[in-house]
Design a protein around this motif. Structure first.
Motif, PDB file in Angstrom:
ATOM      1  N   LEU A 135     -28.662   1.253  19.846  1.00 26.68           N
ATOM      2  CA  LEU A 135     -29.695   0.259  20.106  1.00 26.68           C
ATOM      3  C   LEU A 135     -30.326   0.607  21.448  1.00 26.68           C
ATOM      4  CD1 LEU A 135     -30.990  -2.382  19.068  1.00 26.68           C
ATOM      5  CD2 LEU A 135     -29.299  -3.611  20.432  1.00 26.68           C
ATOM      6  N   LEU A 136     -31.566   1.137  21.396  1.00 22.03           N
ATOM      7  CA  LEU A 136     -32.307   1.550  22.588  1.00 22.03           C
ATOM      8  C   LEU A 136     -33.243   0.413  22.969  1.00 22.03           C
ATOM      9  CD1 LEU A 136     -33.332   3.620  24.693  1.00 22.03           C
ATOM     10  CD2 LEU A 136     -34.847   4.524  22.882  1.00 22.03           C
ATOM     11  N   THR A 137     -33.046  -0.129  24.159  1.00 25.23           N
ATOM     12  CA  THR A 137     -33.829  -1.279  24.614  1.00 25.23           C
ATOM     13  C   THR A 137     -34.571  -0.940  25.894  1.00 25.23           C
ATOM     14  OG1 THR A 137     -32.229  -2.796  23.627  1.00 25.23           O
ATOM     15  CG2 THR A 137     -33.705  -3.699  25.306  1.00 25.23           C
ATOM     16  N   PHE A 138     -35.883  -1.006  25.831  1.00 26.45           N
ATOM     17  CA  PHE A 138     -36.730  -0.855  27.012  1.00 26.45           C
ATOM     18  C   PHE A 138     -36.897  -2.245  27.619  1.00 26.45           C
ATOM     19  CE2 PHE A 138     -37.736   2.768  24.434  1.00 26.45           C
ATOM     20  CZ  PHE A 138     -38.039   3.790  25.320  1.00 26.45           C
ATOM     21  N   ALA A 184     -37.692  -1.555  14.638  1.00 25.77           N
ATOM     22  CA  ALA A 184     -38.529  -1.448  15.832  1.00 25.77           C
ATOM     23  C   ALA A 184     -39.175  -2.797  16.137  1.00 25.77           C
ATOM     24  CB  ALA A 184     -39.615  -0.390  15.636  1.00 25.77           C
ATOM     25  N   TRP A 185     -39.148  -3.169  17.391  1.00 26.69           N
ATOM     26  CA  TRP A 185     -39.865  -4.347  17.893  1.00 26.69           C
ATOM     27  C   TRP A 185     -40.451  -3.984  19.245  1.00 26.69           C
ATOM     28  CZ3 TRP A 185     -39.328  -6.947  22.488  1.00 26.69           C
ATOM     29  CH2 TRP A 185     -40.079  -8.117  22.618  1.00 26.69           C
ATOM     30  N   PHE A 230     -35.495  -0.364  19.748  1.00 24.94           N
ATOM     31  CA  PHE A 230     -35.462   0.598  18.656  1.00 24.94           C
ATOM     32  C   PHE A 230     -34.002   0.795  18.256  1.00 24.94           C
ATOM     33  CE2 PHE A 230     -39.169   1.574  21.244  1.00 24.94           C
ATOM     34  CZ  PHE A 230     -40.179   1.601  20.294  1.00 24.94           C
ATOM     35  N   LEU A 231     -33.665   0.510  17.008  1.00 26.15           N
ATOM     36  CA  LEU A 231     -32.327   0.766  16.484  1.00 26.15           C
ATOM     37  C   LEU A 231     -32.362   2.117  15.789  1.00 26.15           C
ATOM     38  CD1 LEU A 231     -29.417  -0.161  15.937  1.00 26.15           C
ATOM     39  CD2 LEU A 231     -30.280  -1.246  13.836  1.00 26.15           C
ATOM     40  N   LEU A 232     -31.520   3.049  16.261  1.00 30.03           N
ATOM     41  CA  LEU A 232     -31.546   4.431  15.799  1.00 30.03           C
ATOM     42  C   LEU A 232     -30.275   4.784  15.051  1.00 30.03           C
ATOM     43  CD1 LEU A 232     -32.690   5.984  19.207  1.00 30.03           C
ATOM     44  CD2 LEU A 232     -34.129   5.021  17.399  1.00 30.03           C
ATOM     45  N   ASP A 233     -30.429   5.523  13.954  1.00 28.43           N
ATOM     46  CA  ASP A 233     -29.245   6.048  13.285  1.00 28.43           C
ATOM     47  C   ASP A 233     -28.812   7.328  13.982  1.00 28.43           C
ATOM     48  OD1 ASP A 233     -30.827   8.188  12.376  1.00 28.43           O
ATOM     49  OD2 ASP A 233     -30.815   7.536  10.278  1.00 28.43           O
ATOM     50  N   GLY A 234     -27.794   8.001  13.472  1.00 30.57           N
ATOM     51  CA  GLY A 234     -27.243   9.185  14.109  1.00 30.57           C
ATOM     52  C   GLY A 234     -28.182  10.373  14.175  1.00 30.57           C
ATOM     53  N   GLY A 235     -29.309  10.318  13.465  1.00 27.95           N
ATOM     54  CA  GLY A 235     -30.282  11.399  13.499  1.00 27.95           C
ATOM     55  C   GLY A 235     -31.542  11.035  14.270  1.00 27.95           C
ATOM     56  N   ARG A 236     -31.512   9.946  15.018  1.00 30.18           N
ATOM     57  CA  ARG A 236     -32.633   9.407  15.810  1.00 30.18           C
ATOM     58  C   ARG A 236     -33.722   8.799  14.936  1.00 30.18           C
ATOM     59  NH1 ARG A 236     -33.737  14.184  18.575  1.00 30.18           N
ATOM     60  NH2 ARG A 236     -35.947  13.704  18.444  1.00 30.18           N
ATOM     61  N   VAL A 262     -25.154   0.643  22.922  1.00 31.60           N
ATOM     62  CA  VAL A 262     -26.286  -0.072  23.486  1.00 31.60           C
ATOM     63  C   VAL A 262     -26.702   0.649  24.760  1.00 31.60           C
ATOM     64  CG1 VAL A 262     -27.099  -2.256  24.432  1.00 31.60           C
ATOM     65  CG2 VAL A 262     -25.506  -2.264  22.498  1.00 31.60           C
ATOM     66  N   VAL A 263     -27.958   1.105  24.776  1.00 31.33           N
ATOM     67  CA  VAL A 263     -28.510   1.741  25.970  1.00 31.33           C
ATOM     68  C   VAL A 263     -29.835   1.069  26.305  1.00 31.33           C
ATOM     69  CG1 VAL A 263     -27.354   3.965  25.679  1.00 31.33           C
ATOM     70  CG2 VAL A 263     -29.594   3.618  24.665  1.00 31.33           C
ATOM     71  N   GLY A 264     -30.064   0.896  27.593  1.00 32.50           N
ATOM     72  CA  GLY A 264     -31.318   0.344  28.066  1.00 32.50           C
ATOM     73  C   GLY A 264     -32.090   1.396  28.819  1.00 32.50           C
ATOM     74  N   LEU A 265     -33.343   1.089  29.113  1.00 30.64           N
ATOM     75  CA  LEU A 265     -34.171   1.989  29.905  1.00 30.64           C
ATOM     76  C   LEU A 265     -35.187   1.155  30.670  1.00 30.64           C
ATOM     77  CD1 LEU A 265     -35.634   5.402  29.105  1.00 30.64           C
ATOM     78  CD2 LEU A 265     -37.140   3.631  29.995  1.00 30.64           C
TER      79      LEU A 265
END
Length: 169
Positions: A49-52, A146-147, A135-141, A79-82
């Motif tokens: 889970l990539l969160t800006f 997306a929101w 952005f919720l990403l699977d193992g292949g990006r 969970v990663v943020g940026l």
């Protein structure tokens, strides 16, 4: 109480569900240290889970990470943020909230631009930060969910994120 105005943001040209999330390398901060890490290396470890989010210390950032903590997202996915905040500021945020998360530091805002979600801060010439986005990403990006905020302040659709995580894992 602080008064603020809701601001409509211009349309974002961001990656959508089914697209491959753009890769990048930036300092990735955890509670103990940081090191340059690529998004692809993180995602190779499992669904992510990539969160800006706005800069650390901004009230939307606090609300987002408190809600993630309350819902326990980090127990199900990485969970990663940026944000544009420095690794030092990220370490402070991680000491207070964002349990189980890691945070990418992108002071120049280049990754937000790469994702088409940059937001020029009013009254601060040359300061750009990402608008809130998830952005919720699977193992292949591949982007499974997306929101992206269309106004400021705005907050992710947490129930939708939870449902997307449940469907992925």
């Amino acid at each position: 109480m602080v008064d603020f105005e809701v601001v409509s943001l211009s349309e974002a040209d961001h990656p959508e569900e089914g697209d491959t999330a753009p890769d990048f390398t930036r300092p990735l901060v955890n509670e103990e240290y940081w090191e340059d890490t690529s998004l692809s290396a993180v995602v190779a470890e499992g669904p992510t889970l990539l969160t800006f989010h706005p800069m650390d210390g901004a009230f939307p950032t606090t609300y987002i990470w408190n809600e993630y903590d309350d819902r326990g997202f980090a127990a199900d996915v990485q969970v990663v943020g940026l944000s544009i905040s420095s690794p030092y500021e990220h370490k402070d945020l991680l000491a207070e909230r964002a349990e189980g998360a890691r945070l990418f530091s992108d002071p120049a805002g280049d990754v937000a631009e790469q994702y088409g979600i940059e937001h020029d801060l009013d009254g601060m010439t040359g300061v750009v930060e990402p608008r809130p986005a998830v952005f919720l990403l699977d193992g292949g990006r591949t982007i499974e969910y997306a929101w992206v905020a269309s106004e400021w302040p705005a907050f992710p659709e947490y129930d939708e994120i939870e449902a997307a995580i449940d469907a992925l894992v």
